[in-house]
Scaffold this motif. Structure first.
Motif, PDB file in Angstrom:
ATOM      1  N   ASN A 214      18.401  21.872  40.770  1.00  0.00           N
ATOM      2  CA  ASN A 214      17.768  21.148  40.297  1.00  0.00           C
ATOM      3  C   ASN A 214      16.606  20.387  41.304  1.00  0.00           C
ATOM      4  O   ASN A 214      15.390  20.064  41.231  1.00  0.00           O
ATOM      5  CB  ASN A 214      18.183  19.722  39.759  1.00  0.00           C
ATOM      6  N   ALA A 215      17.139  20.304  42.571  1.00  0.00           N
ATOM      7  CA  ALA A 215      16.193  19.890  43.746  1.00  0.00           C
ATOM      8  C   ALA A 215      15.163  20.903  44.241  1.00  0.00           C
ATOM      9  O   ALA A 215      14.166  20.417  44.678  1.00  0.00           O
ATOM     10  CB  ALA A 215      17.434  19.720  44.968  1.00  0.00           C
ATOM     11  N   VAL A 216      15.475  22.105  43.897  1.00  0.00           N
ATOM     12  CA  VAL A 216      14.642  23.188  44.163  1.00  0.00           C
ATOM     13  C   VAL A 216      13.422  23.069  43.264  1.00  0.00           C
ATOM     14  O   VAL A 216      11.968  23.308  43.730  1.00  0.00           O
ATOM     15  CB  VAL A 216      14.993  24.638  44.282  1.00  0.00           C
ATOM     16  N   LEU A 217      13.714  22.797  42.115  1.00  0.00           N
ATOM     17  CA  LEU A 217      12.472  22.502  41.146  1.00  0.00           C
ATOM     18  C   LEU A 217      11.778  21.462  41.437  1.00  0.00           C
ATOM     19  O   LEU A 217      10.660  21.505  41.424  1.00  0.00           O
ATOM     20  CB  LEU A 217      13.133  22.492  39.650  1.00  0.00           C
ATOM     21  N   ALA A 218      12.448  20.281  41.698  1.00  0.00           N
ATOM     22  CA  ALA A 218      11.786  19.013  42.045  1.00  0.00           C
ATOM     23  C   ALA A 218      10.888  19.155  43.290  1.00  0.00           C
ATOM     24  O   ALA A 218       9.414  18.742  43.417  1.00  0.00           O
ATOM     25  CB  ALA A 218      12.396  17.774  42.171  1.00  0.00           C
ATOM     26  N   THR A 219      11.372  19.953  44.175  1.00  0.00           N
ATOM     27  CA  THR A 219      10.887  20.193  45.469  1.00  0.00           C
ATOM     28  C   THR A 219       9.462  21.293  45.290  1.00  0.00           C
ATOM     29  O   THR A 219       8.317  20.789  46.018  1.00  0.00           O
ATOM     30  CB  THR A 219      11.592  20.946  46.430  1.00  0.00           C
ATOM     31  N   MET A 220       9.651  22.205  44.532  1.00  0.00           N
ATOM     32  CA  MET A 220       8.293  22.950  44.299  1.00  0.00           C
ATOM     33  C   MET A 220       7.180  22.129  43.610  1.00  0.00           C
ATOM     34  O   MET A 220       5.918  22.313  43.891  1.00  0.00           O
ATOM     35  CB  MET A 220       8.683  24.170  43.248  1.00  0.00           C
ATOM     36  N   ILE A 221       7.703  21.316  42.773  1.00  0.00           N
ATOM     37  CA  ILE A 221       6.731  20.174  42.057  1.00  0.00           C
ATOM     38  C   ILE A 221       5.799  19.374  42.983  1.00  0.00           C
ATOM     39  O   ILE A 221       4.617  19.457  43.212  1.00  0.00           O
ATOM     40  CB  ILE A 221       7.104  19.566  40.849  1.00  0.00           C
ATOM     41  N   SER A 222       6.598  18.734  43.975  1.00  0.00           N
ATOM     42  CA  SER A 222       6.259  17.949  44.900  1.00  0.00           C
ATOM     43  C   SER A 222       5.289  18.861  45.789  1.00  0.00           C
ATOM     44  O   SER A 222       4.090  18.258  46.303  1.00  0.00           O
ATOM     45  CB  SER A 222       7.070  17.017  45.682  1.00  0.00           C
ATOM     46  N   PHE A 223       5.628  20.073  46.156  1.00  0.00           N
ATOM     47  CA  PHE A 223       5.169  20.885  47.113  1.00  0.00           C
ATOM     48  C   PHE A 223       3.570  20.981  46.579  1.00  0.00           C
ATOM     49  O   PHE A 223       2.578  20.955  47.110  1.00  0.00           O
ATOM     50  CB  PHE A 223       5.733  21.984  47.503  1.00  0.00           C
ATOM     51  N   SER A 224       3.656  21.462  45.285  1.00  0.00           N
ATOM     52  CA  SER A 224       2.362  21.961  44.739  1.00  0.00           C
ATOM     53  C   SER A 224       1.513  20.752  44.696  1.00  0.00           C
ATOM     54  O   SER A 224       0.206  20.869  44.933  1.00  0.00           O
ATOM     55  CB  SER A 224       2.541  22.206  43.219  1.00  0.00           C
ATOM     56  N   ASN A 225       1.866  19.542  44.273  1.00  0.00           N
ATOM     57  CA  ASN A 225       0.915  18.091  44.287  1.00  0.00           C
ATOM     58  C   ASN A 225       0.629  17.777  45.526  1.00  0.00           C
ATOM     59  O   ASN A 225      -0.604  17.345  45.683  1.00  0.00           O
ATOM     60  CB  ASN A 225       2.103  17.160  43.487  1.00  0.00           C
ATOM     61  N   GLU A 226       1.349  18.037  46.575  1.00  0.00           N
ATOM     62  CA  GLU A 226       0.775  17.835  48.221  1.00  0.00           C
ATOM     63  C   GLU A 226      -0.223  18.723  48.226  1.00  0.00           C
ATOM     64  O   GLU A 226      -1.272  18.182  48.694  1.00  0.00           O
ATOM     65  CB  GLU A 226       1.798  18.025  49.032  1.00  0.00           C
ATOM     66  N   ILE A 227      -0.120  20.158  47.998  1.00  0.00           N
ATOM     67  CA  ILE A 227      -1.149  21.033  48.232  1.00  0.00           C
ATOM     68  C   ILE A 227      -2.290  20.660  47.256  1.00  0.00           C
ATOM     69  O   ILE A 227      -3.631  20.640  47.819  1.00  0.00           O
ATOM     70  CB  ILE A 227      -0.774  22.525  47.935  1.00  0.00           C
ATOM     71  N   ALA A 228      -2.097  20.187  46.188  1.00  0.00           N
ATOM     72  CA  ALA A 228      -3.178  19.947  45.251  1.00  0.00           C
ATOM     73  C   ALA A 228      -4.144  18.762  45.678  1.00  0.00           C
ATOM     74  O   ALA A 228      -5.265  18.580  45.657  1.00  0.00           O
ATOM     75  CB  ALA A 228      -2.521  19.231  43.862  1.00  0.00           C
ATOM     76  N   ARG A 229      -3.425  17.647  46.572  1.00  0.00           N
ATOM     77  CA  ARG A 229      -4.128  16.658  47.046  1.00  0.00           C
ATOM     78  C   ARG A 229      -4.961  17.003  48.128  1.00  0.00           C
ATOM     79  O   ARG A 229      -5.913  16.581  48.273  1.00  0.00           O
ATOM     80  CB  ARG A 229      -3.241  15.530  47.512  1.00  0.00           C
ATOM     81  N   LEU A 230      -4.630  17.868  48.850  1.00  0.00           N
ATOM     82  CA  LEU A 230      -5.380  18.464  50.029  1.00  0.00           C
ATOM     83  C   LEU A 230      -6.465  19.135  49.557  1.00  0.00           C
ATOM     84  O   LEU A 230      -7.721  19.030  50.098  1.00  0.00           O
ATOM     85  CB  LEU A 230      -4.298  19.259  50.916  1.00  0.00           C
ATOM     86  N   CYS A 231      -6.191  19.906  48.584  1.00  0.00           N
ATOM     87  CA  CYS A 231      -7.360  20.943  47.793  1.00  0.00           C
ATOM     88  C   CYS A 231      -8.595  19.743  47.362  1.00  0.00           C
ATOM     89  O   CYS A 231      -9.712  19.862  47.654  1.00  0.00           O
ATOM     90  CB  CYS A 231      -6.947  21.485  46.592  1.00  0.00           C
ATOM     91  N   SER A 232      -7.993  18.590  46.779  1.00  0.00           N
ATOM     92  CA  SER A 232      -9.330  17.743  46.164  1.00  0.00           C
ATOM     93  C   SER A 232      -9.754  17.179  47.555  1.00  0.00           C
ATOM     94  O   SER A 232     -11.106  16.877  47.420  1.00  0.00           O
ATOM     95  CB  SER A 232      -8.411  16.509  45.561  1.00  0.00           C
TER      96      SER A 232
END
Ligand code: NAD
Ligand code: UGA
Length: 444
Positions: A214-232
């Motif tokens: 479960n932790a790896v799934l949550a980590t991937m979501i937050s990873f993507s959201n961090e990259i997304a924030r930088l993209c914005s």
């Protein structure tokens, strides 16, 4: 085999119904008489695809439910613990597991013969051979490994596809304290497809496999959201295009014959308004708490939670690009369930968002195709719409929070209504070009 299952929620009931379907005799136990009565009347207390059919076929035949734990345990060879394991004060709360284990202990005190107790609830590593074993031994006066077997068999089902996930599992993780427990677990699952990988291990490893998964799934979501924030922030780059590029790496997309097969994990690399549910948030919190108790600071997982906790603010920021104030602005929140195809609202990302919108004085309407939790305190003062059309009619802002397929019809519907609200897409499922005002997480 004769099986009892303590706790008849999403996991306990699906497990019970599916085991009955493959020929076992199952007694589901719950402290909630409403659930017990519904199961005995072949009615599903939860919204889960395929469950009503399983109940119709098995209730009153190989599947029954009761509030009498002692009688159920006395009458069965194997007892699962499938009660809830919420997080409280930054760590796992094992009170339901401990209470169920003690009650099982009292039930086997006078039971002649061997019984096997298996933990199915998600519990922090060490719980089965610690809290659970102690509670059963203390209450029964019996010894694990001598008088009773003890195992840990985590569940990997996902709400919405729970019946299919249980019936066709990607793996069976079987943790046991001894060979006899493993024999019992093997027998229980013998009708399952031989090609399903069986990981036979000790209970503590089984517990850790569940958390790491479960932790790896949550980590991937937050990873993507961090990259997304930088993209914005950078501009000129959309996180969706970035992740599509990432997905094509051989790690994520394999070539099989002439085809390219993208791993399902790629969906967790899409940016969004955050993860919720009864599992990912509480399980990551539980791991961080266990780290703390062991003198370890689990920095990565703490960041995963922190990033996730900030996703509602990202949705607010996107609204703020168009509205200086939300006071009295009619806002429609689409989706209350924490994910599509379930009525489960636990830790739904909709709630922190609704709280922020209320603080800012917005006039709120919420809509979900299935979840209607009118009593929820966060929904006080929020109008609950009966249809998507009713929800968005008159809205100046529409927020898409849950990825229900019904919401993909939003552009057509707004066209029919002749309105042009600001659409903030928290799941990146809509076509930006179809709306006159559109914002999406991770978009330039
Ligand atoms: P749930 O809250 O839906 O169900 C738990 C049930 O246990 C409730 O019906 C409650 O009344 C009952 N209960 C509590 N104490 C009891 C007792 N002493 N005797 C009898 N019944 C009792 O929880 P859930 O979502 O099914 O989760 C159960 C466990 O499975 C948790 O540890 C969870 O992390 C894990 N898990 C859940 C999922 C999921 O998708 N929901 C998937 C995998 C694992
Ligand atoms: C999750 C895991 O997927 C299961 O493997 C696990 O068994 C279960 O937790 C558990 O231990 O209980 P579940 O919480 O039912 O299952 O649903 P998910 O589909 O994983 O969704 C969890 C949250 O992540 C939701 O809020 C969802 O919106 C979000 N999510 C999910 C994303 O943001 N992106 C995705 O690609 C998938």
């Amino acid at each position: 085999m004769k099986v009892s299952i303590i706790g008849t929620g999403y996991v306990g009931l699906v497990t019970g119904a599916c085991l009955a379907e493959v020929g076992h005799e199952v007694i589901c136990v719950d402290v909630d008489p409403r659930k017990v009565d519904m199961i005995n009347s072949a009615e599903a207390p939860i919204h889960e695809r395929g469950l009503p059919e399983l109940l119709k076929r098995n209730s009153g035949r190989r599947l029954s439910a009761t509030t009498n734990l002692a009688a159920a345990v006395a009458d069965t060879e194997i007892t699962f613990i499938a009660v809830g394991t919420p997080a409280a004060n930054g760590k796992i709360d094992l009170k339901y597991v401990e209470a169920a284990a003690a009650e099982i202990g009292r039930a086997i005190r006078d039971k002649a013969g061997y019984t096997t107790v298996v933990v199915k609830s998600t519990v922090v590593p060490g719980t089965t051979i610690g809290v659970v074993q102690r509670a059963i031994e203390r209450a029964s006066g019996k010894k694990a490994g001598v008088d009773f077997g003890l195992g840990m068999n985590p569940e990997f089902l996902t709400e919405g596809t729970a019946v299919a996930d249980f019936t066709f599992p990607d793996r069976l993780v079987l943790g046991g304290i001894d060979a006899r427990t493993h024999d019992v677990l093997r027998e229980l699952y013998q009708s399952f497809d031989d090609s399903v990988p069986r990981i036979e291990t000790n209970p503590t490893t089984a517990e850790m496999i569940k958390y790491a998964s479960n932790a790896v799934l949550a980590t991937m979501i937050s990873f993507s959201n961090e990259i997304a924030r930088l993209c914005s922030a950078v501009g000129g780059v959309d996180a969706i295009d970035v992740m599509r590029g990432v997905h094509q790496a051989g790690y994520f997309t394999i070539r099989h014959g002439g085809e390219r097969l993208t791993a399902p994990i790629c969906s967790f690399l899409e940016p969004g308004c955050g993860f919720g549910g009864s599992c990912l948030p509480k399980d990551v919190t539980a791991l961080v708490g266990q780290g703390r108790e062991n003198g370890l600071s689990l920095d990565l997982l703490q960041s995963v939670l922190r990033i996730n906790g900030a996703q509602p603010d990202e949705m607010m920021r996107l609204m703020g690009l168009h509205y200086q104030s939300l006071r009295d602005v009619p806002v429609a929140v689409l989706g209350i369930a924490f994910k599509p195809d379930t009525d489960d609202i636990r830790e739904s990302p909709a709630f922190p968002l609704i709280r922020r919108l209320k603080e800012q004085g917005a006039t709120l309407t919420a809509y979900d195709p299935i979840a209607r939790p009118s009593e929820h305190p966060d929904l006080a003062g929020v109008r609950l719409a009966d249809s998507l059309r009713e929800a968005v009619a008159g809205a100046k802002i529409v927020l898409l929070v849950t990825r229900w397929s019904e919401f993909s019809a939003l552009d057509g519907l707004l066209g029919e209504l002749g309105t042009q609200p600001l659409v903030v897409d928290g799941r990146r499922v809509l076509n930006p070009g179809s709306f006159s005002q559109y914002e999406g997480i991770g978009r330039a």
